[in-house]
Design a protein around this motif. Structure first.
Motif, PDB file in Angstrom:
ATOM      1  N   UNK A  24       0.836  -1.210   0.000  1.00 12.19           N
ATOM      2  CA  UNK A  24       0.000   0.000   0.000  1.00 12.19           C
ATOM      3  C   UNK A  24       0.868   1.257   0.000  1.00 12.19           C
ATOM      4  N   UNK A  25       1.923   1.283   0.791  1.00 11.36           N
ATOM      5  CA  UNK A  25       2.834   2.430   0.798  1.00 11.36           C
ATOM      6  C   UNK A  25       3.474   2.610  -0.576  1.00 11.36           C
ATOM      7  N   UNK A  26       3.906   1.515  -1.198  1.00 15.14           N
ATOM      8  CA  UNK A  26       4.509   1.586  -2.524  1.00 15.14           C
ATOM      9  C   UNK A  26       3.506   2.145  -3.532  1.00 15.14           C
ATOM     10  N   UNK A  27       2.266   1.660  -3.483  1.00 15.43           N
ATOM     11  CA  UNK A  27       1.228   2.128  -4.397  1.00 15.43           C
ATOM     12  C   UNK A  27       1.022   3.642  -4.289  1.00 15.43           C
ATOM     13  N   UNK A  28       1.063   4.156  -3.080  1.00 14.16           N
ATOM     14  CA  UNK A  28       0.833   5.586  -2.872  1.00 14.16           C
ATOM     15  C   UNK A  28       2.094   6.397  -3.143  1.00 14.16           C
ATOM     16  N   UNK A  88      -0.666   6.717  -5.964  1.00 10.69           N
ATOM     17  CA  UNK A  88      -2.005   6.340  -5.533  1.00 10.69           C
ATOM     18  C   UNK A  88      -2.535   7.227  -4.421  1.00 10.69           C
ATOM     19  N   UNK A  89      -3.759   6.926  -4.018  1.00  7.56           N
ATOM     20  CA  UNK A  89      -4.434   7.679  -2.965  1.00  7.56           C
ATOM     21  C   UNK A  89      -5.073   6.707  -1.986  1.00  7.56           C
ATOM     22  N   UNK A  90      -4.971   7.034  -0.708  1.00  8.47           N
ATOM     23  CA  UNK A  90      -5.614   6.207   0.310  1.00  8.47           C
ATOM     24  C   UNK A  90      -7.094   6.594   0.417  1.00  8.47           C
ATOM     25  N   UNK A 148       8.902  10.968  -3.654  1.00  6.63           N
ATOM     26  CA  UNK A 148       7.720  10.198  -3.245  1.00  6.63           C
ATOM     27  C   UNK A 148       6.465  11.059  -3.290  1.00  6.63           C
ATOM     28  N   UNK A 149       5.410  10.494  -3.886  1.00  6.62           N
ATOM     29  CA  UNK A 149       4.110  11.165  -3.983  1.00  6.62           C
ATOM     30  C   UNK A 149       3.543  11.378  -2.589  1.00  6.62           C
ATOM     31  N   UNK A 150       3.122  12.608  -2.306  1.00 13.45           N
ATOM     32  CA  UNK A 150       2.524  12.936  -1.017  1.00 13.45           C
ATOM     33  C   UNK A 150       1.015  13.130  -1.129  1.00 13.45           C
ATOM     34  N   UNK A 151       0.580  13.808  -2.171  1.00  8.82           N
ATOM     35  CA  UNK A 151      -0.844  14.113  -2.327  1.00  8.82           C
ATOM     36  C   UNK A 151      -1.022  15.156  -3.410  1.00  8.82           C
ATOM     37  N   UNK A 152      -1.891  16.139  -3.149  1.00 12.77           N
ATOM     38  CA  UNK A 152      -2.213  17.159  -4.141  1.00 12.77           C
ATOM     39  C   UNK A 152      -2.341  18.535  -3.494  1.00 12.77           C
ATOM     40  N   UNK A 153      -2.233  19.560  -4.313  1.00  7.47           N
ATOM     41  CA  UNK A 153      -2.483  20.934  -3.899  1.00  7.47           C
ATOM     42  C   UNK A 153      -3.892  21.262  -4.378  1.00  7.47           C
ATOM     43  N   UNK A 195      -0.564   7.989   4.725  1.00 10.41           N
ATOM     44  CA  UNK A 195       0.342   6.875   4.438  1.00 10.41           C
ATOM     45  C   UNK A 195       1.696   7.356   3.946  1.00 10.41           C
ATOM     46  N   UNK A 196       1.757   8.532   3.342  1.00 12.85           N
ATOM     47  CA  UNK A 196       3.005   9.082   2.808  1.00 12.85           C
ATOM     48  C   UNK A 196       3.890   9.682   3.891  1.00 12.85           C
ATOM     49  N   UNK A 197       3.358   9.768   5.106  1.00  8.11           N
ATOM     50  CA  UNK A 197       4.035  10.487   6.184  1.00  8.11           C
ATOM     51  C   UNK A 197       4.405   9.595   7.361  1.00  8.11           C
TER      52      UNK A 197
END
Length: 171
Positions: free
Chosen positions: A56-60, A65-67, A143-148, A162-164
């Motif tokens: 799951x961490x790898x996917x995000x 990806x998004x949780x 590493x992807x964190x999310x979005x603005x 999950x990214x943190x």
């Protein structure tokens, strides 16, 4: 009341802000492909990433990806401390910049200076034709964190818990 089953993609699609000055990438390009053009301080092979991250961490973090909403306890945590990139431990956000919103992800007003880089989201235009999403990534490892996103006329970082990782304040 916010629908608890609202997908993040639909949420971002209804709140995203466009930014033509960020450059463009293929809508089918993954995190690794997009990151190949930039030399990050922390570089690992796909195998090394897979060894250190759960699926799951790898996917995000590595596949963008998004949780699911409300799936990570950081979204509603008010603990004081610093949030770090799970991929390389770079300090990204302080808890004093955190905003707890009912959408179910971790929101911040801003990051540490030069900690987060942005790009056009590789998944292409958002549903409803609101334009591309702006992706946020760790500047040290990519590493992807999310979005603005824009919510109520405020630009916020909408981040996957999950990214943190989190380091509590001492004292």
């Amino acid at each position: 009341m916010q629908d608890p089953n609202l997908s993040r993609r639909a949420f971002i699609g209804s709140t995203v802000i466009g930014c033509a000055t960020l450059g463009t990438h293929s809508a089918t390009a993954g995190v690794e492909e997009r990151n190949a053009a930039f030399e990050f301080e922390v570089q690992r092979t796909e195998g090394e990433w897979r060894e250190m991250l759960t699926d799951e961490e790898f996917r995000i973090l590595r596949e963008g990806g998004t949780e699911p909403a409300r799936s990570h306890p950081f979204w509603e945590s008010s603990d004081e401390g610093t949030y770090h990139c799970r991929g390389c431990d770079l300090a990204l956000y302080d808890s004093e910049w955190k905003v707890i919103l009912p959408m179910g992800w971790v929101f911040f007003y801003h990051s540490h200076p030069t900690a987060v880089i942005t790009d056009i989201d590789a998944s292409g235009p958002m549903p409803g034709g609101t334009g591309p999403a702006i992706s946020a990534a760790c500047r040290r490892c990519g590493s992807h964190q999310g979005h603005i996103v824009a919510i109520n006329r405020e630009v916020l970082h909408c981040i996957n818990g999950t990214s943190l990782t989190f380091t509590p304040s001492t004292a």
